[in-house]
Design an enzyme around this catalytic site. Structure first.
Site, short mmCIF file in Angstrom:
data_model
loop_
_atom_site.label_atom_id
_atom_site.label_comp_id
_atom_site.label_asym_id
_atom_site.label_seq_id
_atom_site.Cartn_x
_atom_site.Cartn_y
_atom_site.Cartn_z
N ARG A 8 0.84 -1.19 0.00
CA ARG A 8 0.00 0.00 0.00
C ARG A 8 0.88 1.24 0.00
O ARG A 8 2.09 1.16 0.25
CB ARG A 8 -0.90 0.00 1.24
CG ARG A 8 -1.86 -1.17 1.32
CD ARG A 8 -2.54 -1.20 2.68
NE ARG A 8 -3.25 0.05 2.96
CZ ARG A 8 -3.52 0.50 4.18
NH1 ARG A 8 -3.09 -0.17 5.25
NH2 ARG A 8 -4.18 1.63 4.34
N SER A 10 0.51 3.99 2.04
CA SER A 10 0.54 4.79 3.25
C SER A 10 1.97 4.91 3.77
O SER A 10 2.84 4.11 3.43
CB SER A 10 -0.35 4.16 4.33
OG SER A 10 0.23 2.96 4.82
N LYS A 79 -1.87 -8.49 11.06
CA LYS A 79 -3.22 -8.46 11.60
C LYS A 79 -4.27 -8.13 10.53
O LYS A 79 -5.46 -8.39 10.73
CB LYS A 79 -3.33 -7.47 12.76
CG LYS A 79 -3.07 -6.02 12.41
CD LYS A 79 -3.06 -5.17 13.68
CE LYS A 79 -2.77 -3.71 13.39
NZ LYS A 79 -3.79 -3.06 12.56
N ASP A 80 -3.84 -7.58 9.38
CA ASP A 80 -4.78 -7.26 8.30
C ASP A 80 -5.08 -8.46 7.42
O ASP A 80 -6.04 -8.44 6.64
CB ASP A 80 -4.23 -6.13 7.42
CG ASP A 80 -4.17 -4.79 8.14
OD1 ASP A 80 -4.92 -4.62 9.12
OD2 ASP A 80 -3.38 -3.93 7.72
N THR A 128 -11.23 5.79 17.66
CA THR A 128 -10.65 4.52 17.22
C THR A 128 -11.58 3.89 16.19
O THR A 128 -12.80 4.06 16.27
CB THR A 128 -10.42 3.54 18.37
OG1 THR A 128 -9.96 2.29 17.83
CG2 THR A 128 -11.69 3.28 19.15
N ARG A 132 -12.71 -3.91 18.62
CA ARG A 132 -12.00 -4.45 19.78
C ARG A 132 -11.58 -3.34 20.73
O ARG A 132 -11.76 -3.44 21.96
CB ARG A 132 -10.77 -5.25 19.31
CG ARG A 132 -9.84 -5.71 20.43
CD ARG A 132 -8.59 -6.34 19.83
NE ARG A 132 -7.97 -5.47 18.85
CZ ARG A 132 -7.18 -4.45 19.16
NH1 ARG A 132 -6.91 -4.17 20.40
NH2 ARG A 132 -6.66 -3.69 18.20
N ARG A 133 -11.01 -2.27 20.18
CA ARG A 133 -10.61 -1.15 21.03
C ARG A 133 -11.83 -0.46 21.63
O ARG A 133 -11.81 -0.06 22.81
CB ARG A 133 -9.79 -0.15 20.20
CG ARG A 133 -8.40 -0.65 19.83
CD ARG A 133 -7.72 0.29 18.86
NE ARG A 133 -6.38 -0.16 18.53
CZ ARG A 133 -5.73 0.18 17.41
NH1 ARG A 133 -6.31 0.98 16.53
NH2 ARG A 133 -4.52 -0.27 17.18
N ARG A 150 -10.89 7.05 11.20
CA ARG A 150 -10.25 6.38 10.07
C ARG A 150 -9.09 7.24 9.57
O ARG A 150 -8.88 8.35 10.01
CB ARG A 150 -11.25 6.18 8.92
CG ARG A 150 -12.35 5.17 9.18
CD ARG A 150 -11.85 3.73 9.21
NE ARG A 150 -10.95 3.43 8.11
CZ ARG A 150 -11.35 3.14 6.85
NH1 ARG A 150 -12.63 3.14 6.55
NH2 ARG A 150 -10.46 2.84 5.93
N GLY A 151 -8.34 6.69 8.62
CA GLY A 151 -7.19 7.40 8.05
C GLY A 151 -5.89 6.73 8.42
O GLY A 151 -5.84 5.87 9.30
N ASN A 152 -4.82 7.12 7.75
CA ASN A 152 -3.52 6.55 8.07
C ASN A 152 -3.01 7.12 9.40
O ASN A 152 -3.64 8.00 9.99
CB ASN A 152 -2.51 6.76 6.94
CG ASN A 152 -2.29 8.23 6.62
OD1 ASN A 152 -2.30 9.08 7.50
ND2 ASN A 152 -2.09 8.55 5.35
N VAL A 153 -1.88 6.61 9.86
CA VAL A 153 -1.41 6.98 11.21
C VAL A 153 -1.18 8.48 11.35
O VAL A 153 -1.68 9.10 12.31
CB VAL A 153 -0.15 6.17 11.58
CG1 VAL A 153 0.43 6.65 12.91
CG2 VAL A 153 -0.48 4.68 11.65
N THR A 155 -2.50 10.94 9.73
CA THR A 155 -3.80 11.61 9.65
C THR A 155 -4.54 11.53 10.98
O THR A 155 -5.13 12.51 11.45
CB THR A 155 -4.65 10.99 8.54
OG1 THR A 155 -4.02 11.23 7.27
CG2 THR A 155 -6.05 11.60 8.51
N ARG A 156 -4.50 10.37 11.60
CA ARG A 156 -5.19 10.20 12.89
C ARG A 156 -4.57 11.09 13.97
O ARG A 156 -5.29 11.71 14.76
CB ARG A 156 -5.15 8.73 13.31
CG ARG A 156 -5.88 7.80 12.36
CD ARG A 156 -5.91 6.37 12.87
NE ARG A 156 -6.36 5.46 11.83
CZ ARG A 156 -6.80 4.23 12.06
NH1 ARG A 156 -6.86 3.77 13.30
NH2 ARG A 156 -7.19 3.46 11.06
N CYS A 246 -11.74 -9.05 10.97
CA CYS A 246 -11.31 -7.70 11.33
C CYS A 246 -12.31 -6.99 12.23
O CYS A 246 -11.94 -6.13 13.02
CB CYS A 246 -11.09 -6.87 10.06
SG CYS A 246 -9.71 -7.44 9.05
#
Length: 273
Positions: A8, A10, A79-80, A128, A132-133, A150-153, A155-156, A246
């Site tokens: 990807r 990101s 994990k994805d 989040t 799970r979180r 949502r969004g990449n790291v 962005t968050r 997921c």
């Protein structure tokens, strides 16, 4: 050997692909090219994943490129990945694992070191995207307002800085790998006994075609950690046994059995003694 690495686009995915490229190119005669691919998860980053039907949001297109021989190797956040490989593909290697911990990032005006269980003021808004979180946050602190994020790291983290949330929860591994600037924010890594991560969190998966025996041998030689692989397999076996995916609010972590390995310890937040 020329190896085309599918990933990807990101920041975190590119870091992971470059890390793998460096390991592979440390071997004589190996040359790598990084091929950036768009995934479904990248194209629908404005809606909660649990509201979208289907699986493989961040992996299916990359796996298709592998099967169509447009790339030779894929680097995934383990994990994805779905719990079963598509026919014709295998996970050839699992490198040493980064931190499996969850990191709570907090705006200073929402930080309360005396609050129960989590250092957040009452009623704080926490972002989040993971069920799970969300479930674990509310189990610890029912007073919190848990909102989708949502969004990449990067962005968050920026959305937290902008004040859209009082706090967010992210995987420590991604923040550490990107070496993001967290100045102006408070943070703490949440103990595993208190906040259980996603199965395989912090681990990478190196996926290749099952027929590419030379590449499998190369990956096993310079990227694979058998102890981590056994731990991740056990965590994901639990996910399989409960029929999870997921969107299943399930966490699992297996401590390695090596005598010189200790449980991951959360470092103190900035400013702590």
């Amino acid at each position: 050997m020329k190896v085309r690495i599918g990933t990807r686009g990101s920041d975190l995915a590119l870091w992971q692909a470059r890390h793998v490229r460096a390991q592979l190119e440390s071997q004589p005669g190996v040359e790598c090219e990084i091929v950036v691919l768009k995934t479904r998860g990248d194209l629908i980053d404005d809606v909660p994943l649990q509201s979208v039907e289907g699986k493989g949001f961040f992996t299916a297109e990359i796996e298709r490129a592998l099967l169509e021989e447009r790339v030779d190797l894929a680097v995934h956040s383990h994990k994805d990945l779905a719990t079963e490989n598509p026919p014709g593909l295998v996970v050839a290697g699992i490198p040493p694992r980064a931190s499996p911990l969850e990191r709570l990032l907090v705006r200073p005006d929402a930080w309360d070191a005396d609050a129960p269980l989590l250092p957040l003021r009452e009623g704080a808004k926490v972002g989040t995207s993971a069920p799970r979180r969300q479930e674990q946050l509310l189990a610890l602190r029912p007073d919190l307002s848990v909102l989708d994020l949502r969004g990449n790291v990067p962005t968050r983290v920026n959305r937290l800085r902008e004040g859209r949330y009082d706090a967010i929860v992210l995987a420590a591994a991604g923040l550490d790998r990107l070496e993001l600037d967290l100045s102006g924010l408070e943070w703490v890594d949440l103990p595993l006994e208190q906040f259980v991560p996603s199965p395989a969190q912090g681990a990478l998966a190196i996926q290749v075609r099952a027929s590419d025996t030379a590449l499998i041998e190369l990956v096993r030689r310079c990227l694979h950690d058998e102890e981590v692989a056994r731990a991740v397999e056990a965590e994901r076996r639990l996910l399989i046994d409960v029929g999870g995916g997921c969107n299943q609010p399930l966490g699992a972590f297996v401590w390695p059995l090596a005598e010189d390995t200790t449980r991951p310890q959360a470092p103190p937040p900035p400013g702590a003694d």
